[in-house]
Design an enzyme around this catalytic site. Sequence first.
Site, PDB file in Angstrom:
ATOM      1  N   ASP A 179      -7.569  -8.361   6.124  1.00  0.00           N
ATOM      2  CA  ASP A 179      -8.583  -8.160   7.151  1.00  0.00           C
ATOM      3  C   ASP A 179      -9.081  -6.726   7.231  1.00  0.00           C
ATOM      4  O   ASP A 179      -8.418  -5.781   6.797  1.00  0.00           O
ATOM      5  CB  ASP A 179      -8.004  -8.505   8.528  1.00  0.00           C
ATOM      6  CG  ASP A 179      -7.001  -7.452   9.003  1.00  0.00           C
ATOM      7  OD1 ASP A 179      -6.026  -7.193   8.271  1.00  0.00           O
ATOM      8  OD2 ASP A 179      -7.208  -6.867  10.093  1.00  0.00           O
TER       9      ASP A 179
ATOM     10  N   LYS B  36      -1.155  -1.605  -4.617  1.00  0.00           N
ATOM     11  CA  LYS B  36      -1.936  -0.363  -4.757  1.00  0.00           C
ATOM     12  C   LYS B  36      -0.952   0.777  -5.002  1.00  0.00           C
ATOM     13  O   LYS B  36      -0.660   1.550  -4.092  1.00  0.00           O
ATOM     14  CB  LYS B  36      -2.697  -0.080  -3.452  1.00  0.00           C
ATOM     15  CG  LYS B  36      -4.012  -0.804  -3.309  1.00  0.00           C
ATOM     16  CD  LYS B  36      -4.928  -0.144  -2.274  1.00  0.00           C
ATOM     17  CE  LYS B  36      -4.695  -0.636  -0.889  1.00  0.00           C
ATOM     18  NZ  LYS B  36      -5.743  -0.248   0.084  1.00  0.00           N
TER      19      LYS B  36
ATOM     20  N   THR C  89       5.865  -0.656   5.144  1.00  0.00           N
ATOM     21  CA  THR C  89       6.183  -1.933   5.776  1.00  0.00           C
ATOM     22  C   THR C  89       7.338  -2.618   5.056  1.00  0.00           C
ATOM     23  O   THR C  89       8.337  -3.001   5.675  1.00  0.00           O
ATOM     24  CB  THR C  89       4.949  -2.864   5.764  1.00  0.00           C
ATOM     25  OG1 THR C  89       3.861  -2.183   6.382  1.00  0.00           O
ATOM     26  CG2 THR C  89       5.225  -4.159   6.495  1.00  0.00           C
TER      27      THR C  89
ATOM     28  N   ASP D 289       0.863  -1.179   0.000  1.00  0.00           N
ATOM     29  CA  ASP D 289       0.000   0.000   0.000  1.00  0.00           C
ATOM     30  C   ASP D 289       0.909   1.243   0.000  1.00  0.00           C
ATOM     31  O   ASP D 289       1.370   1.683  -1.043  1.00  0.00           O
ATOM     32  CB  ASP D 289      -0.895  -0.107   1.237  1.00  0.00           C
ATOM     33  CG  ASP D 289      -1.959   0.961   1.331  1.00  0.00           C
ATOM     34  OD1 ASP D 289      -2.432   1.425   0.286  1.00  0.00           O
ATOM     35  OD2 ASP D 289      -2.326   1.334   2.458  1.00  0.00           O
ATOM     36  N   THR D 290       1.211   1.809   1.170  1.00  0.00           N
ATOM     37  CA  THR D 290       2.138   2.943   1.212  1.00  0.00           C
ATOM     38  C   THR D 290       3.564   2.499   0.899  1.00  0.00           C
ATOM     39  O   THR D 290       4.405   3.317   0.510  1.00  0.00           O
ATOM     40  CB  THR D 290       2.147   3.600   2.610  1.00  0.00           C
ATOM     41  OG1 THR D 290       2.617   2.644   3.564  1.00  0.00           O
ATOM     42  CG2 THR D 290       0.773   4.088   2.992  1.00  0.00           C
TER      43      THR D 290
HETATM   44  P1  IMP Z   1       1.923  -0.481   3.817  1.00  0.00           P
HETATM   45  O1  IMP Z   1       2.975  -0.459   4.869  1.00  0.00           O
HETATM   46  O2  IMP Z   1       1.115   0.777   3.813  1.00  0.00           O
HETATM   47  O3  IMP Z   1       2.435  -0.834   2.430  1.00  0.00           O
HETATM   48  O4  IMP Z   1       0.862  -1.539   4.238  1.00  0.00           O
HETATM   49  C1  IMP Z   1       1.061  -2.863   4.162  1.00  0.00           C
HETATM   50  C2  IMP Z   1       0.108  -3.563   5.107  1.00  0.00           C
HETATM   51  O5  IMP Z   1      -1.074  -2.806   5.337  1.00  0.00           O
HETATM   52  C3  IMP Z   1      -0.359  -4.859   4.503  1.00  0.00           C
HETATM   53  O6  IMP Z   1       0.445  -5.922   4.895  1.00  0.00           O
HETATM   54  C4  IMP Z   1      -1.762  -4.993   5.050  1.00  0.00           C
HETATM   55  O7  IMP Z   1      -1.711  -5.644   6.300  1.00  0.00           O
HETATM   56  C5  IMP Z   1      -2.224  -3.599   5.315  1.00  0.00           C
HETATM   57  N1  IMP Z   1      -3.120  -3.115   4.240  1.00  0.00           N
HETATM   58  C6  IMP Z   1      -2.860  -2.184   3.321  1.00  0.00           C
HETATM   59  N2  IMP Z   1      -3.895  -1.989   2.497  1.00  0.00           N
HETATM   60  C7  IMP Z   1      -4.854  -2.845   2.917  1.00  0.00           C
HETATM   61  C8  IMP Z   1      -6.186  -3.141   2.436  1.00  0.00           C
HETATM   62  O8  IMP Z   1      -6.711  -2.589   1.454  1.00  0.00           O
HETATM   63  N3  IMP Z   1      -6.862  -4.081   3.143  1.00  0.00           N
HETATM   64  C9  IMP Z   1      -6.337  -4.728   4.214  1.00  0.00           C
HETATM   65  N4  IMP Z   1      -5.100  -4.493   4.679  1.00  0.00           N
HETATM   66  C10 IMP Z   1      -4.366  -3.557   4.029  1.00  0.00           C
END
Ligand code: IMP
Length: 173
Positions: free
Chosen positions: A157, A129, A105, A101-102
């Site tokens: 989830d 995304k 992580t 997503d962002t």
């Molecule tokens: P990031 O650090 O923003 O890339 O987020 C990664 C983590 O956010 C993923 O492993 C998911 O656990 C959670 N996440 C991000 N987008 C979604 C979504 O649309 N639905 C559910 N969990 C999400």
Amino acid sequence: MRERVTPLLSEAQIQVRVQELGAQLTRDYAGKELVVIGLLNGVFPFFADLVRAMDMDLDISFMQVASYGGGTESTGEVHILKDLDRSIQGFHALVVEDIVDTGLTLFKVGNLLKDREPLSLKICTLLDKPSRRKVQVPVDYVGFTIEDHFVVGYGLDFDGKLRNLPYVGVYHP
Ligand code: IMP
Ligand code: MG
């Protein structure tokens, strides 16, 4: 909660794509010592299907990190809740994630794992995304690129629930 979910990717669509990814990974890692690293909890169905679609010898290990405080937005802080149970030094490492997503992580996890001196480090995600990215992370294998929806099911989830849906759908709060 299920009544708030609109189907996005069917079980059949997911399985076709997972088989394709498995075949590609089998070719790309042929003859290499590979550790496939799953990021818990969201990755569990994808991970199980993906490694079974890989026709080669491999090792598995899991890591659990928390980036969300229970809502739907990344906090930018990543805590290690469970670390790998083994060294990856001298092995090829493939990190498998449910969704990028962002990117925060995987950015943090990637830096942490690079310090452990794997021969290579690549990332495979079921969903991407890209429109939400805050930091650039090289995502090497992508199942599906999706629009900016909050999705659930097949491991993903909302507030701990809906991970057991066999398909991926958009959650409407
Ligand atoms: P990031 O650090 O923003 O890339 O987020 C990664 C983590 O956010 C993923 O492993 C998911 O656990 C959670 N996440 C991000 N987008 C979604 C979504 O649309 N639905 C559910 N969990 C999400
Ligand atoms: Mg997750």
